[in-house]
Scaffold this motif. Structure first.
Motif, PDB file in Angstrom:
ATOM      1  N   ARG A   1       0.784  -1.153   0.093  1.00 22.64           N
ATOM      2  CA  ARG A   1      -0.009  -0.069  -0.016  1.00 22.64           C
ATOM      3  C   ARG A   1       0.732   1.213  -0.079  1.00 22.64           C
ATOM      4  O   ARG A   1       1.939   1.153   0.340  1.00 22.64           O
TER       5      ARG A   1
ATOM      6  N   GLU B   1       0.837   3.822   1.990  1.00 23.65           N
ATOM      7  CA  GLU B   1       1.470   4.189   3.123  1.00 23.65           C
ATOM      8  C   GLU B   1       2.515   3.106   3.767  1.00 23.65           C
ATOM      9  O   GLU B   1       3.401   3.507   4.388  1.00 23.65           O
ATOM     10  N   ASP B   2       2.625   1.949   3.521  1.00 25.90           N
ATOM     11  CA  ASP B   2       3.558   1.142   3.605  1.00 25.90           C
ATOM     12  C   ASP B   2       4.803   1.589   2.976  1.00 25.90           C
ATOM     13  O   ASP B   2       6.162   1.538   3.443  1.00 25.90           O
TER      14      ASP B   2
ATOM     15  N   LYS C   1       5.766   4.520   1.848  1.00 20.89           N
ATOM     16  CA  LYS C   1       6.126   5.823   2.381  1.00 20.89           C
ATOM     17  C   LYS C   1       6.747   5.698   3.688  1.00 20.89           C
ATOM     18  O   LYS C   1       7.775   6.319   3.859  1.00 20.89           O
ATOM     19  N   ALA C   2       6.380   4.652   4.667  1.00 19.86           N
ATOM     20  CA  ALA C   2       7.058   4.385   5.968  1.00 19.86           C
ATOM     21  C   ALA C   2       8.377   4.029   5.629  1.00 19.86           C
ATOM     22  O   ALA C   2       9.267   4.441   6.338  1.00 19.86           O
TER      23      ALA C   2
ATOM     24  N   ASP D   1      10.432   6.997   4.372  1.00 24.36           N
ATOM     25  CA  ASP D   1      10.809   7.782   5.466  1.00 24.36           C
ATOM     26  C   ASP D   1      11.858   7.296   6.203  1.00 24.36           C
ATOM     27  O   ASP D   1      12.803   7.926   6.943  1.00 24.36           O
TER      28      ASP D   1
END
Length: 137
Positions: free
Chosen positions: A102, A104-105, A107-108, A111
């Protein structure tokens, strides 16, 4: 592997995973080399959108379940970026042990790369799975 027996019949021998991996040129682990931290931080500062302008993946789904991201192309207009351990057709399964299914996965993971000591990309190539290891220096 095909062989002709004494009767002249063609027989097939099943290849082992190790043989398939060797034929695909894929050891159990691959040393991708190193990534200079300054260059990595510069790429991260450009943002995820810019990254996906340069690396084009497509989702791979099997039996209704997400498998990973097939690399379609990588940095086609960037002669300054040389990626030798990964190639078009590889399926990215995980990055630094984390799913990137996903947004958000991803993006984590993105980061966390700025402070990471290594980048490990689990891939599937020719039906075999390996980990590509990059040191971040």
């Amino acid at each position: 592997v095909r062989a002709v027996g004494k009767s002249g019949a063609v027989t097939r021998t099943k290849r082992t995973g190790k043989q398939e991996r060797e034929e695909a040129g894929l050891p159990a682990q691959v040393d991708g080399g190193s990534i200079p931290r300054d260059a990595l931080k510069a790429e991260l500062a450009n943002g995820i959108g810019r990254f996906f302008q340069q690396v084009r993946p497509e989702p791979v789904v099997s039996r209704g379940r997400f498998v990973g991201w097939r690399i379609v192309s990588m940095f086609p207009n960037r002669p300054d970026v040389r990626v030798t351990a990964l190639k078009a057709g590889d399926i990215v399964l995980r990055v630094n042990g984390e799913s990137v299914e996903r947004p958000e996965d991803f993006k984590a993971v993105w980061d966390q790369l700025g402070d990471a000591k290594q980048l490990v990309i689990d891939i599937e190539r020719a039906g075999e799975v390996t980990s590509v290891h990059y040191a971040i220096q």
